[in-house]
Write an enzyme that holds these catalytic residues in place. Structure first.
Site, short mmCIF file in Angstrom:
data_model
loop_
_atom_site.label_atom_id
_atom_site.label_comp_id
_atom_site.label_asym_id
_atom_site.label_seq_id
_atom_site.Cartn_x
_atom_site.Cartn_y
_atom_site.Cartn_z
N THR A 16 33.30 33.75 29.62
CA THR A 16 34.31 33.52 28.49
C THR A 16 35.69 33.20 28.50
O THR A 16 36.22 32.24 27.79
CB THR A 16 34.09 34.63 27.52
OG1 THR A 16 32.84 35.41 27.77
CG2 THR A 16 34.49 34.77 26.12
N ARG A 48 29.59 30.41 39.75
CA ARG A 48 28.37 30.73 40.26
C ARG A 48 27.29 29.60 40.01
O ARG A 48 26.49 29.12 40.49
CB ARG A 48 27.61 32.07 40.17
CG ARG A 48 27.77 32.99 41.25
CD ARG A 48 26.90 34.24 41.02
NE ARG A 48 26.94 34.64 39.64
CZ ARG A 48 27.37 36.00 39.18
NH1 ARG A 48 27.57 36.81 40.22
NH2 ARG A 48 26.93 36.30 38.08
N GLU A 133 48.68 39.40 33.70
CA GLU A 133 48.84 39.79 32.32
C GLU A 133 47.66 40.02 31.48
O GLU A 133 47.68 40.84 30.54
CB GLU A 133 49.64 38.65 31.56
CG GLU A 133 50.03 38.94 29.83
CD GLU A 133 50.89 40.19 29.83
OE1 GLU A 133 52.16 40.20 30.25
OE2 GLU A 133 50.85 41.03 29.29
N ILE A 140 47.83 40.81 24.45
CA ILE A 140 48.94 41.49 24.05
C ILE A 140 49.96 41.43 25.22
O ILE A 140 49.34 41.69 26.46
CB ILE A 140 48.84 43.16 23.69
CG1 ILE A 140 47.67 43.25 22.83
CG2 ILE A 140 50.36 43.71 23.41
CD1 ILE A 140 47.42 44.51 22.31
N GLY A 191 30.52 39.60 22.73
CA GLY A 191 31.21 39.43 23.90
C GLY A 191 32.59 40.22 24.20
O GLY A 191 33.34 39.72 25.08
N GLU A 194 32.04 44.74 29.00
CA GLU A 194 32.00 44.38 30.34
C GLU A 194 30.54 44.04 30.60
O GLU A 194 29.73 44.78 30.05
CB GLU A 194 32.45 45.49 31.22
CG GLU A 194 34.03 45.79 30.98
CD GLU A 194 35.06 44.59 31.33
OE1 GLU A 194 34.92 44.11 32.40
OE2 GLU A 194 35.53 44.13 30.38
N ASP A 205 37.23 51.27 32.07
CA ASP A 205 37.67 50.00 31.98
C ASP A 205 39.24 50.57 31.40
O ASP A 205 40.29 49.92 31.68
CB ASP A 205 37.24 49.07 31.06
CG ASP A 205 37.80 47.99 30.64
OD1 ASP A 205 37.86 47.12 31.35
OD2 ASP A 205 38.47 47.84 29.55
N LYS A 209 42.92 50.08 33.07
CA LYS A 209 44.32 49.67 32.51
C LYS A 209 45.41 50.70 32.34
O LYS A 209 46.37 50.39 32.67
CB LYS A 209 43.76 49.11 31.26
CG LYS A 209 42.88 47.90 31.09
CD LYS A 209 42.24 47.63 29.81
CE LYS A 209 41.22 46.61 29.78
NZ LYS A 209 40.28 46.49 28.44
N1 HSE Z 1 35.58 45.11 27.89
C1 HSE Z 1 36.85 45.04 27.71
C2 HSE Z 1 36.95 45.65 26.50
C3 HSE Z 1 37.37 43.49 27.64
O1 HSE Z 1 36.31 46.04 25.61
O2 HSE Z 1 38.23 45.84 25.94
C4 HSE Z 1 38.64 43.34 28.17
O3 HSE Z 1 39.20 44.10 28.90
#
Ligand code: HSE
Length: 431
Positions: A16, A48, A133, A140, A191, A194, A205, A209
């Site tokens: 994406t 891939r 970033e 953001i 979309g 992950e 996730d 971050k």
């Molecule tokens: N899977 C992540 C989210 C995508 O839902 O925030 C962006 O890092």
């Protein structure tokens, strides 16, 4: 503007975000060249599956099956990695690229959280940029905000909503009353999620971050392993309804602070008061709040996922690279970062929401109240709604400010009780 001095890039990984980067570089080509001082051109692409329809014309670009040669090529100045995954091909590519003294741009939060310090050192040695970033909060510009915008401040705290999938799930459950699993499926179809959605819903996730934001905010070494992480899979529709009745919304919040020379990092669902700006962050949006000693409180909000916003962040990094801007990836050289021990959390204090599913029998409420009394936890509010068609009932308690050790003591006293039908849920309140 002549193309002779173009920044020639290779893009590896065409999901994406990769498609978004190609579209953005094409759509805003002239504007980007003016801002960067030179054109940014795509010298090679690699992924891939060549046959997959990405909704973007790839015919103008050289397709490369074997990405291992890219770093050594003289006609490639920088590499953009959009493969994902903490280790494996993404990490190999990063190391090859930096060893070849080429700038490296990535959206890969897992790799930065796990290997960011080593890669930053490689970049320092090579004298090139390591840019990420897009790894945090999608579109953001929070990495730039922290690394550059508030670089003069001592930051006391950074927190926010760092996972769009969880925020979408929680806010959709709140609005539509749909079940968790159905809403997760929608988020995947849209979309946001992950490849492995457990990374989203179990908070991993967001923890990746948060560890990056903490390092940038406090000048501390990345410490992903010590982010206390709890996801959202235990939140039921009744929690959302009871939280609303008490004046709160439930959000997955990542929070980091330095306290007495210790680093506190936690990702967990919290009750956010309806007046707090984070309670208005809906759907797949992300938001980050930071507090600096001169700038005060800053609030960043925007799209945390999706092709356009994430591509916007990737290409902003490429513009920096084209301008020749580089500098320590974590705002200071890796050897200058502090190594702080993880915070001992028992002495932290706050209000908490406790939810028990219990037998509807005499004495159960008294048993819970006795446990809070004996642990020194004072009850601020209590809700029990009777159900006629079942012999279980939910008891929801909001406590006054209590030490976390006392809340844990309360739960310890109730552990193994026949009255409890499952594990109690504890949600901290963002005050
Ligand atoms: N899977 C992540 C989210 C995508 O839902 O925030 C962006 O890092």
């Amino acid at each position: 503007m002549s193309g002779d001095n173009a920044l020639r890039i290779a893009i590896v990984g065409l999901g994406t975000v990769g498609g978004g980067v190609i579209r953005l570089l094409k759509t805003n080509q002239a504007l980007i060249a003016r801002r960067a001082g030179r054109p940014i051109t795509i010298a090679a692409i690699s992924a891939r599956d060549r046959a997959k329809d990405r909704g973007v014309d790839l015919s103008p670009y050289e397709w490369v099956d074997d990405m291992s040669d890219l770093a050594a090529r003289d006609d490639i100045d920088a590499i953009v990695e959009l493969i994902g995954g903490a280790d494996g091909p993404a990490l190999t590519l990063a190391r090859q690229c930096l060893a070849a003294h080429k700038p490296f741009v990535t959206a890969n939060k897992a790799m930065i959280a796990h290997h960011g310090l080593g890669l930053a050192k490689d970049a320092e040695k090579a004298g090139v940029a390591l840019k990420y970033e897009a790894a945090v909060a999608g579109g953001i510009p929070v990495i730039k905000g922290l690394r550059e915008g508030v670089a003069a401040n001592a930051i006391s705290r950074v927190y926010g909503i760092l996972n769009g999938t969880c925020n979408y799930i929680l806010t959709t459950m709140e609005k539509d009353g749909h079940a968790f699993a159905d809403v997760l499926k929608d988020a995947q179809d849209l979309g946001y999620a992950e490849i492995d959605p457990t990374f989203d819903i179990d908070g991993i996730d967001a923890a990746h971050k948060l560890s990056i934001l903490a390092s940038l905010s406090f000048g501390t070494a990345l410490d992903f392993d010590n982010v206390e992480t709890t996801g959202i899979r235990h939140i039921i529709a009744a929690d959302i309804a009871e939280a609303a009745a008490l004046g709160f919304r439930i959000r997955l919040v990542g929070m980091a602070e330095t306290v007495d020379g210790e680093l506190f990092q936690r990702v967990h669902p919290m009750l956010v008061p309806m007046g707090h700006p984070l309670s208005h962050v809906d759907g797949p949006l992300n938001a980050v709040v930071t507090e600096g000693n001169f700038v005060g409180r800053l609030f960043f909000q925007g799209a945390g996922a999706g092709d356009g916003p994430t591509a916007s962040a990737v290409v902003a990094d490429l513009i920096d690279v084209a301008r020749g801007e580089y500098g320590p990836a974590f705002a200071m050289p890796v050897d200058s970062l502090d190594r702080l021990p993880p915070a001992r959390t028992g002495k932290r204090a706050g209000r908490v929401y406790l939810r028990f599913r219990v037998k509807d029998e005499p004495g159960v409420l008294a048993e819970i109240a006795a446990a809070t009394r004996d642990a020194g936890v004072s009850i601020e509010s209590l809700i029990q709604r009777g159900a006629t068609d079942t012999d279980s009932v939910l008891v929801v308690i909001v406590t006054h400010v209590s030490a976390e050790s006392c809340v844990n003591d309360t739960l310890g006293r109730l552990r193994g009780s026949d009255s409890l039908l499952d594990e109690p849920l504890v949600l901290h309140i963002l005050d």
